[in-house]
Design a protein around this motif. Structure first.
Motif, PDB file in Angstrom:
ATOM      1  N   VAL A   1       0.992  -1.415   0.054  1.00 22.69           N
ATOM      2  CA  VAL A   1       0.259  -0.242   0.285  1.00 22.69           C
ATOM      3  C   VAL A   1       1.118   1.415   0.182  1.00 22.69           C
ATOM      4  O   VAL A   1       1.534   1.102   0.587  1.00 22.69           O
ATOM      5  CB  VAL A   1      -0.861  -0.347   1.182  1.00 22.69           C
ATOM      6  CG1 VAL A   1      -0.042  -0.246   2.781  1.00 22.69           C
ATOM      7  CG2 VAL A   1      -1.943   0.877   1.160  1.00 22.69           C
ATOM      8  N   ARG A   2       0.140   2.374  -0.541  1.00 25.77           N
ATOM      9  CA  ARG A   2       1.607   3.543  -0.707  1.00 25.77           C
ATOM     10  C   ARG A   2       0.887   4.463  -1.282  1.00 25.77           C
ATOM     11  O   ARG A   2      -0.645   4.220  -1.365  1.00 25.77           O
ATOM     12  CB  ARG A   2       2.542   3.252  -2.026  1.00 25.77           C
ATOM     13  CG  ARG A   2       2.495   2.107  -3.310  1.00 25.77           C
ATOM     14  CD  ARG A   2       1.854   2.694  -4.046  1.00 25.77           C
ATOM     15  NE  ARG A   2       1.793   3.604  -4.172  1.00 25.77           N
ATOM     16  CZ  ARG A   2       0.788   4.389  -5.341  1.00 25.77           C
ATOM     17  NH1 ARG A   2      -0.596   4.421  -5.319  1.00 25.77           N
ATOM     18  NH2 ARG A   2       1.459   6.052  -5.960  1.00 25.77           N
ATOM     19  N   GLY A   3       1.421   5.912  -1.302  1.00 24.29           N
ATOM     20  CA  GLY A   3       0.561   7.325  -1.664  1.00 24.29           C
ATOM     21  C   GLY A   3       0.024   7.776  -0.076  1.00 24.29           C
ATOM     22  O   GLY A   3      -0.552   6.743   0.738  1.00 24.29           O
TER      23      GLY A   3
ATOM     24  N   THR B   1       8.691   3.450   8.977  1.00 27.44           N
ATOM     25  CA  THR B   1       7.533   2.975   7.547  1.00 27.44           C
ATOM     26  C   THR B   1       7.922   3.627   6.555  1.00 27.44           C
ATOM     27  O   THR B   1       9.157   3.619   6.186  1.00 27.44           O
ATOM     28  CB  THR B   1       6.499   2.315   7.624  1.00 27.44           C
ATOM     29  OG1 THR B   1       5.486   3.154   7.904  1.00 27.44           O
ATOM     30  CG2 THR B   1       6.345   1.529   8.462  1.00 27.44           C
ATOM     31  N   ARG B   2       7.954   4.480   6.371  1.00 29.31           N
ATOM     32  CA  ARG B   2       7.950   5.753   4.991  1.00 29.31           C
ATOM     33  C   ARG B   2       7.967   6.958   5.786  1.00 29.31           C
ATOM     34  O   ARG B   2       7.123   7.386   6.540  1.00 29.31           O
ATOM     35  CB  ARG B   2       7.415   5.311   4.216  1.00 29.31           C
ATOM     36  CG  ARG B   2       6.681   4.174   3.316  1.00 29.31           C
ATOM     37  CD  ARG B   2       6.481   3.996   2.435  1.00 29.31           C
ATOM     38  NE  ARG B   2       6.902   4.773   1.732  1.00 29.31           N
ATOM     39  CZ  ARG B   2       7.009   4.962   0.050  1.00 29.31           C
ATOM     40  NH1 ARG B   2       5.438   4.332   0.287  1.00 29.31           N
ATOM     41  NH2 ARG B   2       7.577   5.569  -0.783  1.00 29.31           N
ATOM     42  N   PRO B   3       9.619   7.890   5.819  1.00 27.41           N
ATOM     43  CA  PRO B   3       9.175   9.033   6.983  1.00 27.41           C
ATOM     44  C   PRO B   3       8.555  10.492   5.957  1.00 27.41           C
ATOM     45  O   PRO B   3       8.534  11.697   6.751  1.00 27.41           O
ATOM     46  CB  PRO B   3      10.897   9.301   6.995  1.00 27.41           C
ATOM     47  CG  PRO B   3      11.392   8.094   5.404  1.00 27.41           C
ATOM     48  CD  PRO B   3      10.291   7.325   5.439  1.00 27.41           C
TER      49      PRO B   3
ATOM     50  N   LEU C   1       8.280   2.270 -10.628  1.00 28.23           N
ATOM     51  CA  LEU C   1       6.456   2.546 -12.325  1.00 28.23           C
ATOM     52  C   LEU C   1       5.377   2.502 -11.742  1.00 28.23           C
ATOM     53  O   LEU C   1       4.385   2.216 -11.798  1.00 28.23           O
ATOM     54  CB  LEU C   1       6.751   1.193 -12.842  1.00 28.23           C
ATOM     55  CG  LEU C   1       8.447   0.661 -13.494  1.00 28.23           C
ATOM     56  CD1 LEU C   1       8.187  -0.677 -13.637  1.00 28.23           C
ATOM     57  CD2 LEU C   1       8.865   1.782 -14.543  1.00 28.23           C
ATOM     58  N   GLN C   2       4.955   3.624 -10.472  1.00 23.04           N
ATOM     59  CA  GLN C   2       3.494   3.726 -10.434  1.00 23.04           C
ATOM     60  C   GLN C   2       3.200   3.971 -11.054  1.00 23.04           C
ATOM     61  O   GLN C   2       1.372   3.942 -11.920  1.00 23.04           O
ATOM     62  CB  GLN C   2       3.697   4.953  -9.362  1.00 23.04           C
ATOM     63  CG  GLN C   2       4.110   3.794  -7.445  1.00 23.04           C
ATOM     64  CD  GLN C   2       5.601   4.925  -7.396  1.00 23.04           C
ATOM     65  OE1 GLN C   2       6.238   4.433  -8.761  1.00 23.04           O
ATOM     66  NE2 GLN C   2       5.932   4.474  -6.358  1.00 23.04           N
ATOM     67  N   GLY C   3       3.530   4.962 -12.043  1.00 22.69           N
ATOM     68  CA  GLY C   3       2.648   5.630 -13.319  1.00 22.69           C
ATOM     69  C   GLY C   3       2.388   4.539 -14.176  1.00 22.69           C
ATOM     70  O   GLY C   3       1.555   4.678 -14.569  1.00 22.69           O
TER      71      GLY C   3
ATOM     72  N   ALA D   1       6.428  18.184  -1.018  1.00 30.10           N
ATOM     73  CA  ALA D   1       7.451  17.030  -1.862  1.00 30.10           C
ATOM     74  C   ALA D   1       6.858  15.888  -2.462  1.00 30.10           C
ATOM     75  O   ALA D   1       5.623  16.076  -2.594  1.00 30.10           O
ATOM     76  CB  ALA D   1       8.295  16.004  -0.636  1.00 30.10           C
ATOM     77  N   ASN D   2       7.172  15.465  -3.385  1.00 31.71           N
ATOM     78  CA  ASN D   2       6.168  13.935  -4.341  1.00 31.71           C
ATOM     79  C   ASN D   2       7.232  13.324  -4.879  1.00 31.71           C
ATOM     80  O   ASN D   2       8.696  14.037  -4.548  1.00 31.71           O
ATOM     81  CB  ASN D   2       5.263  14.984  -4.755  1.00 31.71           C
ATOM     82  CG  ASN D   2       3.840  14.128  -5.904  1.00 31.71           C
ATOM     83  OD1 ASN D   2       3.764  13.746  -5.160  1.00 31.71           O
ATOM     84  ND2 ASN D   2       4.162  14.030  -7.102  1.00 31.71           N
ATOM     85  N   LYS D   3       6.541  12.450  -5.230  1.00 28.11           N
ATOM     86  CA  LYS D   3       7.680  11.128  -5.861  1.00 28.11           C
ATOM     87  C   LYS D   3       8.266  12.239  -7.130  1.00 28.11           C
ATOM     88  O   LYS D   3       8.838  12.984  -7.744  1.00 28.11           O
ATOM     89  CB  LYS D   3       6.865  10.606  -7.063  1.00 28.11           C
ATOM     90  CG  LYS D   3       7.302   9.317  -7.449  1.00 28.11           C
ATOM     91  CD  LYS D   3       8.153   8.548  -6.699  1.00 28.11           C
ATOM     92  CE  LYS D   3       7.480   7.743  -5.515  1.00 28.11           C
ATOM     93  NZ  LYS D   3       8.250   7.740  -4.903  1.00 28.11           N
ATOM     94  N   VAL D   4      10.040  11.529  -6.413  1.00 24.91           N
ATOM     95  CA  VAL D   4      10.617  11.611  -7.593  1.00 24.91           C
ATOM     96  C   VAL D   4      10.736  11.452  -8.686  1.00 24.91           C
ATOM     97  O   VAL D   4      10.107  11.100  -9.334  1.00 24.91           O
ATOM     98  CB  VAL D   4      12.108  11.044  -6.978  1.00 24.91           C
ATOM     99  CG1 VAL D   4      12.601   9.470  -7.627  1.00 24.91           C
ATOM    100  CG2 VAL D   4      14.051  11.431  -7.265  1.00 24.91           C
TER     101      VAL D   4
HETATM  102  O1  MRU Z   1       6.280   6.001  -2.773  1.00 24.59           O
HETATM  103  P1  MRU Z   1       4.687   6.202  -3.303  1.00 24.59           P
HETATM  104  O2  MRU Z   1       4.469   5.609  -4.388  1.00 24.59           O
HETATM  105  O3  MRU Z   1       4.379   6.254  -1.770  1.00 24.59           O
HETATM  106  O4  MRU Z   1       4.577   7.601  -3.908  1.00 24.59           O
HETATM  107  C1  MRU Z   1       2.920   8.640  -3.793  1.00 24.59           C
HETATM  108  C2  MRU Z   1       3.420   9.765  -4.353  1.00 24.59           C
HETATM  109  O5  MRU Z   1       4.249  10.610  -4.263  1.00 24.59           O
HETATM  110  C3  MRU Z   1       1.940  10.196  -4.944  1.00 24.59           C
HETATM  111  O6  MRU Z   1       2.174  11.642  -5.769  1.00 24.59           O
HETATM  112  C4  MRU Z   1       1.990  11.414  -3.594  1.00 24.59           C
HETATM  113  O7  MRU Z   1       1.787  10.040  -2.104  1.00 24.59           O
HETATM  114  C5  MRU Z   1       0.024  11.275  -3.418  1.00 24.59           C
HETATM  115  S1  MRU Z   1      -1.026   9.971  -3.374  1.00 24.59           S
HETATM  116  C6  MRU Z   1      -2.217  11.124  -3.057  1.00 24.59           C
END
Ligand code: MRU
Length: 341
Positions: free
Chosen positions: A44-46, A86-88, A190-192, A241-244
């Motif tokens: 689970v992510r986001g 878990t994820r900072p 590869l979330q996209g 901050a958002n996905k690299v």
């Molecule tokens: O590493 P992830 O997949 O958790 O990163 C997600 C993102 O960067 C999303 O753009 C962000 O969490 C916003 S989700 C509504």
């Protein structure tokens, strides 16, 4: 629409996003350890989905402690610590943990537990509501017959449902606008290509997959009208901050004067951090870069860097679309009004 998370009253079922788009499989989590593992391994992510998941992890820790006669406040403290590691970067994680911890002051252990169950349910429900509100506020920014570039996955899969950036697109489409989406594949994870494309195509939204390096090319050709992304943490001054890879897209959008929008609930705004330099950036394991779905794509033992996020300066953001309304520069006052107002 796909359900990212399901709570059956006993356990949390997490859609395992590491298996998408090929297999739809839910994993049962019935203690805080399995919840922490699901977040750490990005099943689970986001940011918003991580917050909702952690909330149920806190509840499960408390419930299991009561059932086994263990120390309740110790269990809550340990779960907060374990989940918090878990994820900072996504501040929604800490926001949800803090909200759950506040229940510790509810009185008798059974009252603490029922407060925690209700709070986790509220966080889940409110997340979907805030995504819908983000969609309503943001839809007016997208023009009919336009092409929107998005990066990573800020959709239903990244939230309890509907999505933030993809919620805005869904809302514009529902209002009758013809929107085409270009989805950046989002290396390394590869979330996209795995998630955004899958989720938008399921909704029948016109979607084109591009690799990350192609974004500036399509902007230069005049094929992109707007960029819309989510956020993991927004500092008090609007730095995000958002996905690299988001920063590269923002810089290219600025060069071509293309509007760059961020969509996020107010729970993603961290007023305690004055600017982006204070946002902790998660570094993830090397194998995510050297391997794609388990297959090696690099020379063995090469040195690797793998920051999971980058920070886009507020100066490159045309507007921040939240569940409470749209913020524009100067962000300092606009964001604190939205959070506190
Ligand atoms: O590493 P992830 O997949 O958790 O990163 C997600 C993102 O960067 C999303 O753009 C962000 O969490 C916003 S989700 C509504």
């Amino acid at each position: 629409m796909v359900e990212t998370l399901k709570w059956d009253g006993q356990a949390l079922w997490v859609l395992d996003q590491t298996k998408l788009p090929f297999t739809v499989e839910y994993r049962r989590c019935n203690d805080s350890g399995s919840v922490a593992e699901a977040i750490r391994s990005m099943r689970v992510r986001g940011a918003p989905a991580i917050g909702v998941t952690a909330a149920f992890g806190m509840f499960l820790a408390a419930r299991n402690a009561l059932e086994t006669g263990a120390d309740l406040s110790g269990a809550i403290r340990n779960a907060a610590e374990e989940l918090g590691k878990t994820r900072p970067t996504a501040v929604n994680l800490f926001w949800a943990i803090d909200r759950m911890r506040a229940c510790s002051h509810s009185g008798m252990p059974k009252d603490v537990l029922s407060c925690m169950e209700k709070t986790a349910d509220d966080i889940f429900r409110e997340d979907i509501e805030s995504c819908r509100a983000i969609g309503r506020h943001g839809a007016s920014l997208l023009h009919d017959e336009s092409t929107v570039l998005t990066h990573c996955n800020a959709g239903a899969l990244a939230t309890a449902g509907y999505g933030t950036a993809l919620g805005v697109i869904r809302s514009a489409v529902a209002a009758g606008k013809k929107i085409r989406v270009y989805a950046g594949e989002t290396r390394p994870y590869l979330q996209g290509s795995r998630l955004t494309v899958w989720e938008l195509m399921a909704d029948g939204i016109d979607t084109t997959l591009i690799t990350d390096g192609m974004a500036a090319h399509f902007m230069a050709k005049g094929e992109i009208d707007a960029v819309l992304v989510g956020a993991d943490r927004i500092a008090a001054n609007g730095d995000t901050a958002n996905k690299v890879g988001t920063l590269s897209v923002a810089l290219a959008a600025a060069a071509f004067d293309i509007p760059f929008y961020v969509a996020a609930p107010v729970s993603t705004i961290d007023l305690k951090i004055s600017d982006g330099s204070g946002i902790p950036i998660e570094e993830r394991p090397a194998h995510e870069v050297t391997h794609i779905t388990g297959h090696p794509v690099a020379a063995q033992n090469v040195k690797v860097r793998n920051p999971a996020f980058d920070v886009t300066p507020a100066s490159h953001i045309r507007a921040i679309i939240t569940d409470k309304g749209i913020a524009r520069s100067p962000y300092g006052s606009a964001l604190s009004r939205l959070v506190n107002g």
